[in-house]
Design a protein around this motif. Structure first.
Motif, PDB file in Angstrom:
ATOM      1  N   GLY A 172     -19.767  -0.668  -9.462  1.00  0.00           N
ATOM      2  CA  GLY A 172     -21.086  -0.035  -9.528  1.00  0.00           C
ATOM      3  C   GLY A 172     -21.742  -0.067  -8.170  1.00  0.00           C
ATOM      4  N   GLY A 173     -23.048  -0.138  -8.183  1.00  0.00           N
ATOM      5  CA  GLY A 173     -23.802  -0.215  -6.939  1.00  0.00           C
ATOM      6  C   GLY A 173     -24.247  -1.641  -6.681  1.00  0.00           C
ATOM      7  N   THR A 174     -25.149  -1.782  -5.735  1.00  0.00           N
ATOM      8  CA  THR A 174     -25.717  -3.092  -5.443  1.00  0.00           C
ATOM      9  C   THR A 174     -27.207  -2.939  -5.165  1.00  0.00           C
ATOM     10  N   THR A 175     -27.948  -4.002  -5.440  1.00  0.00           N
ATOM     11  CA  THR A 175     -29.397  -4.000  -5.232  1.00  0.00           C
ATOM     12  C   THR A 175     -29.782  -5.210  -4.391  1.00  0.00           C
ATOM     13  N   VAL A 176     -30.587  -4.967  -3.389  1.00  0.00           N
ATOM     14  CA  VAL A 176     -31.185  -6.033  -2.585  1.00  0.00           C
ATOM     15  C   VAL A 176     -32.691  -5.909  -2.807  1.00  0.00           C
ATOM     16  N   LEU A 177     -33.283  -6.925  -3.462  1.00  0.00           N
ATOM     17  CA  LEU A 177     -34.693  -6.845  -3.866  1.00  0.00           C
ATOM     18  C   LEU A 177     -35.420  -8.120  -3.464  1.00  0.00           C
ATOM     19  N   ALA A 178     -36.521  -7.963  -2.728  1.00  0.00           N
ATOM     20  CA  ALA A 178     -37.410  -9.081  -2.381  1.00  0.00           C
ATOM     21  C   ALA A 178     -38.767  -8.796  -3.003  1.00  0.00           C
ATOM     22  N   THR A 179     -39.285  -9.769  -3.770  1.00  0.00           N
ATOM     23  CA  THR A 179     -40.565  -9.582  -4.451  1.00  0.00           C
ATOM     24  C   THR A 179     -41.459 -10.787  -4.216  1.00  0.00           C
ATOM     25  N   GLU A 180     -42.694 -10.538  -3.846  1.00  0.00           N
ATOM     26  CA  GLU A 180     -43.715 -11.581  -3.687  1.00  0.00           C
ATOM     27  C   GLU A 180     -44.855 -11.288  -4.642  1.00  0.00           C
ATOM     28  N   ASP A 181     -45.193 -12.265  -5.497  1.00  0.00           N
ATOM     29  CA  ASP A 181     -46.269 -12.106  -6.478  1.00  0.00           C
ATOM     30  C   ASP A 181     -47.290 -13.231  -6.355  1.00  0.00           C
ATOM     31  N   ALA A 182     -47.612 -13.630  -5.139  1.00  0.00           N
ATOM     32  CA  ALA A 182     -48.560 -14.728  -4.945  1.00  0.00           C
ATOM     33  C   ALA A 182     -49.932 -14.356  -5.515  1.00  0.00           C
ATOM     34  N   ALA A 192     -18.883   2.177  -5.406  1.00  0.00           N
ATOM     35  CA  ALA A 192     -18.771   3.389  -6.211  1.00  0.00           C
ATOM     36  C   ALA A 192     -20.147   3.924  -6.601  1.00  0.00           C
ATOM     37  N   GLY A 193     -21.175   3.063  -6.528  1.00  0.00           N
ATOM     38  CA  GLY A 193     -22.518   3.465  -6.953  1.00  0.00           C
ATOM     39  C   GLY A 193     -23.501   3.438  -5.798  1.00  0.00           C
ATOM     40  N   ASP A 194     -24.766   3.398  -6.171  1.00  0.00           N
ATOM     41  CA  ASP A 194     -25.849   3.456  -5.192  1.00  0.00           C
ATOM     42  C   ASP A 194     -26.159   2.083  -4.600  1.00  0.00           C
ATOM     43  N   VAL A 195     -26.768   2.130  -3.432  1.00  0.00           N
ATOM     44  CA  VAL A 195     -27.314   0.937  -2.791  1.00  0.00           C
ATOM     45  C   VAL A 195     -28.832   1.061  -2.827  1.00  0.00           C
ATOM     46  N   SER A 196     -29.482   0.039  -3.364  1.00  0.00           N
ATOM     47  CA  SER A 196     -30.943   0.024  -3.428  1.00  0.00           C
ATOM     48  C   SER A 196     -31.460  -1.179  -2.641  1.00  0.00           C
ATOM     49  N   VAL A 197     -32.294  -0.912  -1.644  1.00  0.00           N
ATOM     50  CA  VAL A 197     -32.892  -1.973  -0.835  1.00  0.00           C
ATOM     51  C   VAL A 197     -34.409  -1.815  -0.954  1.00  0.00           C
ATOM     52  N   THR A 198     -35.053  -2.805  -1.590  1.00  0.00           N
ATOM     53  CA  THR A 198     -36.482  -2.685  -1.899  1.00  0.00           C
ATOM     54  C   THR A 198     -37.200  -4.002  -1.630  1.00  0.00           C
TER      55      THR A 198
END
Length: 127
Positions: free
Chosen positions: A34-44, A92-98
């Protein structure tokens, strides 16, 4: 002859300073179905309040003074980063960097002051 004085002060100080990273660095990703996801989230979240009250009373002829003050200082200085650096991705899939920074601040301040004398009454407040 009489006199009285009162002062009320309240201060609140809050600070958040974070570094949030999500990354692929010098990585080789090969053959993923599939694809891969790189996700950084801050909810301070910072919630702060400051309240102050002052009451002064004079029983005879004279001066009665009162004052109240409150303050709050709140900061969020966060860096939120998502990235792919110096890497090889064969997918084979999408790359998501968010990266997301959903930090919130909720501050409230209230001050009340009352002064009573033999002849006069004074009351004040703020919110």
């Amino acid at each position: 002859m009489a006199g009285s004085a009162a002062i009320g002060v309240s201060l609140a100080s809050n600070s958040i300073a974070n570094l949030v990273n999500a990354h692929l660095w010098s990585a080789t990703v090969d053959g993923a179905s599939g694809g891969t996801t790189v996700l950084a989230t801050e909810d301070a979240t910072v919630t702060s309040s400051a309240q102050a009250a002052a009451v002064a009373a004079a029983g005879g002829l004279g001066v009665s003074l009162s004052g109240g003050g409150a303050g709050t200082a709140t900061t969020i200085t966060t860096e939120t980063r998502a990235y792919v650096d110096n890497s090889t991705l064969t997918l084979a899939g999408d790359v998501s960097v968010t990266s997301r920074n959903d930090a919130t601040i909720d501050s409230s301040v209230a001050a009340t002051s009352a002064s009573f004398g033999l002849i006069a009454i004074a009351v004040s407040g703020s919110d």
